[in-house]
Design a protein around this motif. Sequence first.
Motif, PDB file in Angstrom:
ATOM      1  N   UNK A   1       0.803  -1.237   0.000  1.00 39.10           N
ATOM      2  CA  UNK A   1       0.000   0.000   0.000  1.00 39.10           C
ATOM      3  C   UNK A   1       0.827   1.274   0.000  1.00 39.10           C
ATOM      4  N   UNK A   2       2.062   1.210   0.408  1.00 44.56           N
ATOM      5  CA  UNK A   2       2.883   2.413   0.479  1.00 44.56           C
ATOM      6  C   UNK A   2       3.731   2.626  -0.772  1.00 44.56           C
ATOM      7  N   UNK A   3       3.489   1.848  -1.809  1.00 41.93           N
ATOM      8  CA  UNK A   3       4.289   1.958  -3.028  1.00 41.93           C
ATOM      9  C   UNK A   3       3.974   3.283  -3.721  1.00 41.93           C
ATOM     10  N   UNK A   4       4.897   4.185  -3.686  1.00 38.99           N
ATOM     11  CA  UNK A   4       4.675   5.525  -4.223  1.00 38.99           C
ATOM     12  C   UNK A   4       4.545   5.514  -5.741  1.00 38.99           C
ATOM     13  N   UNK A   5       5.288   4.672  -6.382  1.00 39.46           N
ATOM     14  CA  UNK A   5       5.243   4.598  -7.840  1.00 39.46           C
ATOM     15  C   UNK A   5       3.848   4.188  -8.316  1.00 39.46           C
ATOM     16  N   UNK A   6       3.281   3.172  -7.680  1.00 39.55           N
ATOM     17  CA  UNK A   6       1.939   2.734  -8.055  1.00 39.55           C
ATOM     18  C   UNK A   6       0.906   3.812  -7.766  1.00 39.55           C
ATOM     19  N   UNK A   7       1.047   4.492  -6.624  1.00 37.19           N
ATOM     20  CA  UNK A   7       0.116   5.564  -6.280  1.00 37.19           C
ATOM     21  C   UNK A   7       0.145   6.666  -7.346  1.00 37.19           C
ATOM     22  N   UNK A   8       1.304   7.047  -7.751  1.00 32.66           N
ATOM     23  CA  UNK A   8       1.417   8.127  -8.739  1.00 32.66           C
ATOM     24  C   UNK A   8       0.789   7.742 -10.079  1.00 32.66           C
ATOM     25  N   UNK A   9       1.007   6.501 -10.488  1.00 33.51           N
ATOM     26  CA  UNK A   9       0.436   6.060 -11.766  1.00 33.51           C
ATOM     27  C   UNK A   9      -1.086   6.003 -11.695  1.00 33.51           C
ATOM     28  N   UNK A  10      -1.618   5.514 -10.566  1.00 34.07           N
ATOM     29  CA  UNK A  10      -3.075   5.447 -10.409  1.00 34.07           C
ATOM     30  C   UNK A  10      -3.682   6.849 -10.420  1.00 34.07           C
ATOM     31  N   UNK A  11      -3.075   7.777  -9.727  1.00 33.22           N
ATOM     32  CA  UNK A  11      -3.581   9.153  -9.721  1.00 33.22           C
ATOM     33  C   UNK A  11      -3.540   9.759 -11.121  1.00 33.22           C
ATOM     34  N   UNK A  12      -2.485   9.478 -11.836  1.00 33.25           N
ATOM     35  CA  UNK A  12      -2.364   9.997 -13.203  1.00 33.25           C
ATOM     36  C   UNK A  12      -3.451   9.414 -14.104  1.00 33.25           C
ATOM     37  N   UNK A  13      -3.731   8.121 -13.959  1.00 30.45           N
ATOM     38  CA  UNK A  13      -4.765   7.484 -14.773  1.00 30.45           C
ATOM     39  C   UNK A  13      -6.153   8.020 -14.420  1.00 30.45           C
ATOM     40  N   UNK A  14      -6.416   8.218 -13.131  1.00 26.14           N
ATOM     41  CA  UNK A  14      -7.715   8.770 -12.726  1.00 26.14           C
ATOM     42  C   UNK A  14      -7.924  10.173 -13.289  1.00 26.14           C
ATOM     43  N   UNK A  15      -6.880  10.967 -13.267  1.00 23.13           N
ATOM     44  CA  UNK A  15      -6.974  12.323 -13.805  1.00 23.13           C
ATOM     45  C   UNK A  15      -7.236  12.287 -15.306  1.00 23.13           C
ATOM     46  N   UNK A  16      -6.553  11.403 -16.007  1.00 24.86           N
ATOM     47  CA  UNK A  16      -6.756  11.285 -17.446  1.00 24.86           C
ATOM     48  C   UNK A  16      -8.174  10.834 -17.770  1.00 24.86           C
ATOM     49  N   UNK A  17      -8.692   9.895 -16.985  1.00 18.83           N
ATOM     50  CA  UNK A  17     -10.056   9.409 -17.214  1.00 18.83           C
ATOM     51  C   UNK A  17     -11.083  10.515 -16.999  1.00 18.83           C
ATOM     52  N   UNK A  18     -10.894  11.326 -15.980  1.00 16.86           N
ATOM     53  CA  UNK A  18     -11.836  12.408 -15.697  1.00 16.86           C
ATOM     54  C   UNK A  18     -11.793  13.467 -16.805  1.00 16.86           C
ATOM     55  N   UNK A  19     -10.632  13.742 -17.333  1.00 14.88           N
ATOM     56  CA  UNK A  19     -10.530  14.711 -18.436  1.00 14.88           C
ATOM     57  C   UNK A  19     -11.270  14.206 -19.673  1.00 14.88           C
ATOM     58  N   UNK A  20     -11.138  12.933 -19.977  1.00 10.53           N
ATOM     59  CA  UNK A  20     -11.865  12.368 -21.125  1.00 10.53           C
ATOM     60  C   UNK A  20     -13.365  12.407 -20.890  1.00 10.53           C
ATOM     61  N   UNK A  21     -13.786  12.174 -19.645  1.00 16.93           N
ATOM     62  CA  UNK A  21     -15.222  12.226 -19.340  1.00 16.93           C
ATOM     63  C   UNK A  21     -15.773  13.632 -19.527  1.00 16.93           C
ATOM     64  N   UNK A  22     -15.036  14.642 -19.103  1.00 16.61           N
ATOM     65  CA  UNK A  22     -15.466  16.028 -19.301  1.00 16.61           C
ATOM     66  C   UNK A  22     -15.567  16.367 -20.785  1.00 16.61           C
ATOM     67  N   UNK A  23     -14.649  15.866 -21.560  1.00 15.70           N
ATOM     68  CA  UNK A  23     -14.722  16.081 -23.014  1.00 15.70           C
ATOM     69  C   UNK A  23     -15.951  15.397 -23.602  1.00 15.70           C
ATOM     70  N   UNK A  24     -16.262  14.205 -23.095  1.00 15.06           N
ATOM     71  CA  UNK A  24     -17.446  13.483 -23.582  1.00 15.06           C
ATOM     72  C   UNK A  24     -18.723  14.257 -23.269  1.00 15.06           C
ATOM     73  N   UNK A  25     -18.806  14.844 -22.072  1.00 17.73           N
ATOM     74  CA  UNK A  25     -19.980  15.639 -21.708  1.00 17.73           C
ATOM     75  C   UNK A  25     -20.120  16.835 -22.642  1.00 17.73           C
ATOM     76  N   UNK A  26     -19.010  17.478 -22.942  1.00 18.93           N
ATOM     77  CA  UNK A  26     -19.037  18.629 -23.839  1.00 18.93           C
ATOM     78  C   UNK A  26     -19.512  18.229 -25.233  1.00 18.93           C
TER      79      UNK A  26
END
Length: 617
Positions: free
Chosen positions: A260-285
Motif C-alpha cells: 500500500x505504500x508503493x509511491x510509484x503505483x500511487x502516482x500512476x493510479x492518480x495519473x490514470x484517474x486524472x486522465x479518465x476524468x478529463x476524457x469524461x469532461x470532453x465526452x460531456x461537452x
Amino acid sequence: MNELEINDYLRRALQSADGQFSEVSGSRTEYLSEDNGSTFLTTRPLTPRTGKPLSAKSSAISPKPPTPTNPHEIALDLIKTRKATLLAGKACELMESNEYFEAFSKLNKAIQMKPHTEEFYIFRAECLLQFCDFNAAISNYEFALSLTDKDIAEEWKRRLGFIHLLYSQCMYDEHKYNEALSEVELALKIEPNNFSYQCRRLNYLFALKRHKECFAQVQCIFDSNEPTAEMYILRARLNRLVGSSSQCFFDMHKALDLDPSNEQAHNIVLEMNKSAEECKNSAVSYALNGYTTEAISKINVSIETNPQNAEYNLFRGTLYRQIGSYNEAIDDFMTTINKISHSEASKLYQDTIRQLVLTYNDFAVECYLKGYYEEGIALLDQAIKRERSEKGFYLNRGDCFKAIDHLNFALADYQQALELDPRDWVIISRISLVHHQYGINEYSEKRYHDAEKCFTTAITCNIKVAQYYISRSWSRFMQKNLPGARADLLRGLYLDPAMEEGIMLAARLYPNQNIDSILSAKSSQKILKQMKELANNEHAKDPTEVQKALHSVEPSAEENLALFTQWMKQYKDNNNKVKTLLDTRPDLYESIPKIISLSKIKSPIKSGPRWMKEGKV
C-alpha cells in the motif's frame, strides 16, 4: 591472496586436469595497440580477433595426453606445473593491480604449459572482460566448464550467464535488438528462473515490438516467481504501453494491495484517474453539442482507463440509449449496478434503475413498431418488474397484448394504468377499444345481446367515436330493437355523416330516404340535440353520466317491439308491392340499374356486413 596460497590452490586443481589445449588467444602484442592500449579500450570491436568461437569442440583441442610413467616425463610435467602455477599466481597479482594486459600475457603462457587447467581459462576470461571482448570471455568460460565437474562449476555457470547479460546490454545500447535477445536467451538457458534475465528479455522483446511474446514472458515471470508489487507494476507498465489501460489499472491496484505504500503505483493510479476524468469532461461537452458518436469515443477511453468508476458506464449507457443502441445501453446499466454492488440506497443506483427501465420501454416501443410484439412484452415485463408505478409501461404492454389478440391481458394492463391515473383520457380510450373489439368478437359468434353490452361499455368510455354507435346499431337491429338501432344510427351519422357502414345501415332502417332527410326529420332532432350536448360537454367523460344521458331519449321495451312490428309490416308490404308490380309488368325489369344484377335482388343476404367480416373499427 599471496603467491604461496595461489600456487597451493592451483596445484590441487591440477589433479583433475586432462588432455591438452592449444593457445586460445594471441599473445599480448595482439591486444596492445601502438599507443599502449588506450585506443583499444575505446575502439576495439566486441568480437574476438581469432575470428572463431572457442569451445570444447574446437579443432584446436588435442586429445588428453597419457599419464607420464617415465621419470623424466614426470619431472618435466612437474616443472611445467610449477612454472604454470607461478605464472598464474603472478597474473592474479597483476589483475589485482589492474594490469590486465600483463596478466593476460602470463595466463597465455600458463595455458601453453598446462592447457587442461580450467582455472587458467577462468582467470583469462576475467581479463578479457576488462577488454570488453565478451565473445572470447564466453568461450573461455565454456571451455573451462567442459573441463570440470566440480561444485564450483555451478558458480562459473552463473558467472557465464551474467556475462551473456552484459553482452546483451551492449548489443541493446547499439540498437542491435535481435543480437541482444539471443544473448539474454543464452543466459536464461543457464538460469531459467532468474528474474533479472527475464525482465531484460522482456525489454528486448518490447523493443522488437513482439508484444505477444512480451505477454508470454510476463506470464512466465509470474509462473516462476512469487507475485510481488514490482512484478504487477512491470506488467501494468507493459499493458499501458500497448494501450491496454484497463489491465494496467487492475495490475496497479493489485500492486497497491501487496504494498500500500508503493509511491510509484500511487502516482500512476492518480495519473490514470486524472486522465479518465478529463476524457469524461470532453465526452460531456461533445454530448451537449450533439456529437454523440464523439462523446461515446471519449467516454470509452475513460472506462478503459478507470474501469471501476460506475458513473462512466451510466453516462455511456445514456448515450447509447439516445442513438437507439439499446442492447449496449442495457449492458452498461447492468454493469453499473454490479459495480455498485446493488446498493439500493445510493442515488447512483436509483438513477441507473430509472435509465434502465426507460431503455426497456424505448426498446419495447421499437419492437412494437416493427411487429415484434412478444419481444416487446418481454422487455416491458423487465421494466415493470423494476418500476411498478409508471402507467406508461402498462399502457404500452397492453398495446402489445392487444396487437396479438390477448384482449384479457390488454384490458388488465389498461385498468392497472387507469388505477395509477384515473383521469388519463388516453388510457380510457384504450379501454374503449378493447371493449369494442370484444363486441365484434361476440357479434361474429351471433351473440348479439352480449355484443351490445360490449359496445355500450365502449361508448360509455368514449362517446365521440362514430363507429361504436354504428356497431351497437347493428347488434340492436339483429335483436329487432329498431328504435334503439335508429337512435344509434343517428348518433353515428351526427359524428361522421360520410361513414360507409352508417350509410349501408341507413338504407335498411330508413328505406327510400337519403341521409339529409333522415338527419333533418323532426323525429331525429331530440337524439341529435342530446348527442350535440354530450359531444360538446367536457364533463361527459364520466361513464355513469354518459350512460344515463343516452338512455334518457331511448324508447322502452314495449315501444321498441311495437315500432319494430310496424316497421317489419311496412317493409313486407313494400316488398310485396314491388314483387306484384314486377310480375304484372315484366318490362319494368329493364328500368332497374344495370350495375345491380337480378340475382342479387332475388337472392337473400347470407352474410353480415363487410365491416363485421373484416373486424375493423
